[in-house]
Design an enzyme around this catalytic site. Sequence first.
Site, PDB file in Angstrom:
ATOM      1  N   VAL A 165       0.803  -1.221   0.000  1.00  0.00           N
ATOM      2  CA  VAL A 165       0.000   0.000   0.000  1.00  0.00           C
ATOM      3  C   VAL A 165       0.841   1.278   0.000  1.00  0.00           C
ATOM      4  O   VAL A 165       0.311   2.372  -0.211  1.00  0.00           O
ATOM      5  CB  VAL A 165      -0.965  -0.015   1.209  1.00  0.00           C
ATOM      6  N   TYR A 166       2.145   1.183   0.218  1.00  0.00           N
ATOM      7  CA  TYR A 166       2.994   2.381   0.226  1.00  0.00           C
ATOM      8  C   TYR A 166       3.194   2.887  -1.198  1.00  0.00           C
ATOM      9  O   TYR A 166       3.551   2.123  -2.083  1.00  0.00           O
ATOM     10  CB  TYR A 166       4.371   2.086   0.836  1.00  0.00           C
ATOM     11  N   SER A 167       3.062   4.167  -1.519  1.00  0.00           N
ATOM     12  CA  SER A 167       2.592   5.213  -0.613  1.00  0.00           C
ATOM     13  C   SER A 167       1.306   5.804  -1.193  1.00  0.00           C
ATOM     14  O   SER A 167       1.300   6.867  -1.786  1.00  0.00           O
ATOM     15  CB  SER A 167       3.665   6.286  -0.468  1.00  0.00           C
TER      16      SER A 167
END
Length: 316
Positions: free
Chosen positions: A52-54
């Site tokens: 999920v970054y970023s």
Amino acid sequence: MQFRSLGRTGLSIAPLVFGGNVFGWTADEKTSFDLLDAFTGAGFNAIDTADVYSSWAPGNQGGESETIIGKWLKRSGLSRDKVVIVTKVGSDMGQGRRDLRKSWIVEEVENSLRRLQTDHIDLYLSHWPDPETPYEETLEAHAGLVKAGKVRTFGASNLDAAQLQASFDAADAEGLPRYAVLQPEYNLYDRAGFEGALADLCCKEDLGVITYFSLASGFLTGKYRTAADTEGRTRGEDVARYLDDRGLRILEALDQVAAETGATPAEISLAWLMAKPAVTAPIASATSLSQLDSLMKAGALSLSSEQIAALDAAGA
């Protein structure tokens, strides 16, 4: 560089893990490459990221950090076994929920492998608790990835002591491998969530522990002393909550130890974590080579028992 065993995983890591949450956010691709070159060039070997970054940065959708790390891995020339890649699964990547279903893990690991441009992930973490999915289903998915050679070992992030014990009980009942690593929030200010039952359980079961928010969103660097210092800063809203009496006592104690050692507050804060029996290594991020150089010095900083006690007392 004195490497540490990451619990019973068979992995060995340097005492500081680079936090890849900044890649594709406050560090562009070139800066990220330079930081990773410097970090590994100094003998450090573990890099933490997540699928999920970023996603929180304007224009991003998630996967940016893994993509940058993958490009760097390809161009670095480093042997793959010289780098320990940690990434996470379970955040909302458009499916509308925190998700540790077997079907999602099996699908999403392929996306992470593709972005990372590698055939295996060294440590794969369940990012968040998913109360809708039984532990047995999640553990079975992870075990299958290990058997397939796509993951070397696996763990969890953000579990409390009761949840971690429940995961152990589920694994034992079904004859599945347990989570072998925990990634909790832990720093000089945020201590209640880890110290006590959770830290004791990690020690008892010999879990590897890598802490996140190790510098409290930058507060423990000492550069935020008043509300005015947070204005216009990327993490200003996150830091503001630390500016209370206890936070200021911690800064005062850090200043005292800095005067005694010549180290910076950030280096001291990381060294304090490294000295904790339950902690294998803290995670910390940097967006410039000068910041990174300072953080890496923490690996060689030894605090006295009196200094550790003073820091403990300030943040109690």
